[in-house]
Design a protein around this motif. Structure first.
Motif: not given
Length: 526
Positions: A41-44, A288-292, A312-315
């Motif tokens: 899903w996305e919230d953007s 937002k998440s980093t790669r790791k 919503s944080n980087g969808p």
């Protein structure tokens, strides 16, 4: 006499009758098979373009998708159930197209009707005055501010209000909607609320809200579901365990602290008896998440009952594995596919959870960040940039490293190092794990496995499994008995219909023997 009658009714009501289960006891309901496929899903963008972009990109990258959440705002005003056609021009065709692609539609809602709204086309709901005049709102129609504006909350203790509300749900259920993301709104209307049953605590009111939606949805489609909050740090317990087909714990950031907090919420829910628990990969908001972080979030989520990715944080950036490159896409594909391959096991564990009144996550440890997924799979979360971790095995049984085949004793404490692809997964010695394999992505099988029932077996002494084999995409199932005798090197199967089976049998050196058999009841040596 009453107990005898209840026992007789229980005999008549098979696993095909979740409605009676959900109404009659405190056990978690049986979740339909389809919920154990990955969700997105996305919230953007919050429109049809965003929905199809997500599904297209996942499927183009050969990553399975079983469901998508259409989040707010999708309606003209909150909870009027009238699609905003500027965002979703043809909802009926969209839902049909998604279903044709193997994706079920889940819709967001709350129980609130607004006079002011933060991000819908219409500020004021056309239903507001009707709801107030009929006495269908809590607190005698007094408005309160909540996180999506200002309005009233439907009084789900009132049968007439609930009937009216259900008529609104029906419009979407007729289109083929499979379920609801039932979000919190009720907690904003006071610690105590006035209802048709008198003043009650907000905590006592909440179950009426969630129960009304799940009962009506199951009446219309026994294979539908609701996603709601079990335990959440954002308001405590929401829906009762018996009313949640899928439990999720609210909003988290995409960093390590967010992952640890989500694990804590999930484990608290598990220990309270919620059944099918969901992890939202990458969190919902803030950092937002980093790669790791994304990799470890995804791996943990894939080894929970329900795997959801969106927020919503980087969808359309940090929530998408290909944002981080082909290597992360490969890792995500592996774990999403493994999660899908485990769907028969997860479904069967879900039936066991219902029968026992326990969670699908067993022996969860807040201190060690570890849990058992059913009785046969043990998982330790990785919650930092450090790839080395200390693992304490469960207190009973022998446990086999999924990657190396090495066996560890009950309670043994070890330290292991993991690369990005690997995650701490251990299989109980003696395990019989039913799987659904269609490709060679995880290396367990290939396309020749399609249409066949696979069992992954780690022989030890005599072990047996009552496998609740799903007979469709929903909650119906047949029982299959599988007995493995390691000393005699034999396997027995007792089924009600002819089954074409593949047995993947691990030996002490980690090698795998493949044997195919077909029949209702049969035995063979390996």
């Amino acid at each position: 006499m009453k107990n005898i009658l209840i026992a007789f009714i229980s005999l008549l009501c098979t696993a095909h009758s979740i409605k009676i289960y959900a109404q009659s006891d405190e056990r978690p309901p049986i979740s339909p098979l389809w919920v154990y496929e990955p969700w997105v899903w996305e919230d953007s963008l919050n429109n049809e373009i965003g929905v199809m972009r997500l599904v297209n990109e996942y499927q183009q990258n050969q990553i399975p998708v079983g469901a998508i959440i259409i989040d707010s705002p999708w309606s003209l005003s909150y909870n009027d159930f009238v699609w905003d056609k500027s965002k979703y021009p043809n909802p009926k065709n969209l839902i049909r197209l998604l279903r044709k692609r193997g994706v079920r539609t889940v819709m967001w809602l709350t129980g609130c009707v607004n006079s002011e709204s933060v991000d819908t086309k219409n500020q004021r709901s056309p239903d507001l005055e009707f709801v107030k005049s009929k006495g269908y709102a809590v607190n005698r129609g007094k408005e309160s501010k909540w996180w999506k504006g200002k309005g009233v909350h439907i009084d789900f203790t009132n049968p007439q209000a609930t009937k009216w509300w259900n008529s609104k749900l029906d419009e979407l259920l007729k289109l083929g909607v499979y379920g609801w993301k039932v979000d919190q709104g009720e907690i904003y209307f006071g610690d105590n609320v006035e209802t048709s049953k008198g003043t009650m605590s907000n905590e006592d009111f909440r179950p009426y809200y969630y129960r009304a939606i799940v009962e009506h949805s199951l009446k219309r489609n026994p294979n539908s579901m609701i996603l709601g909050r079990g335990y959440s740090h954002q308001g405590g317990y929401a829906a009762a365990a018996k009313d949640l087909t899928v439990s999720w714990s609210g909003d988290f950031s995409g960093n390590w602290e967010g992952l640890k907090l989500q694990i804590d919420n999930i484990y608290t829910s598990a220990q309270k008896g919620y059944g099918a628990l969901a992890c939202e990969i990458g969190g919902f908001f803030n950092e937002k998440s980093t790669r790791k972080q994304f990799i470890r979030y995804a791996q943990f989520g894939s080894l929970c009952p329900v795997m959801i990715n969106g927020g919503s944080n980087g969808p359309f950036s940090t929530h998408l594995p290909w944002y981080f490159g082909d290597d992360v896409t490969d890792i995500y594909r592996f774990y999403a596919t493994l999660h899908t391959e485990l769907s028969p096991y997860l479904f069967s564990v879900g039936v066991d959870a219902h029968n026992s009144g326990k969670s699908m996550l067993i022996s969860s440890s807040h201190q060690d960040h570890s849990h058992k997924l059913g009785e046969s799979i043990f998982v330790k979360a990785l919650i930092s940039d450090e790839d080395k971790t200390t693992i304490k095995m469960p207190s009973e049984g022998e446990w086999i490293d999924y990657w190396t085949g090495k066996t560890y004793a009950a309670g043994q404490e070890i330290e292991l190092q993991y690369n990005d692809m690997q995650y701490p997964i251990f299989i109980k010695s003696g395990a019989i794990i039913p799987m659904h394999i269609q490709s060679d992505v995880t290396g367990l099988g290939d396309t020749s496995f399609k249409g066949k029932q696979t069992f992954l077996i780690y022989p030890n002494a005599t072990s047996r499994l009552t496998y609740h084999k799903p007979t469709g995409e929903g909650i119906s199932y047949d029982d299959i008995e599988v007995i493995v005798n390691a000393d005699q090197r034999s396997i027995s199967v007792n089924a009600h219909i002819n089954e074409e089976c593949i047995f993947l049998i691990k030996d002490i050196n980690g090698q795998t023997k493949r044997i195919e058999k077909k029949g209702q009841s049969f035995s063979f040596s390996y």
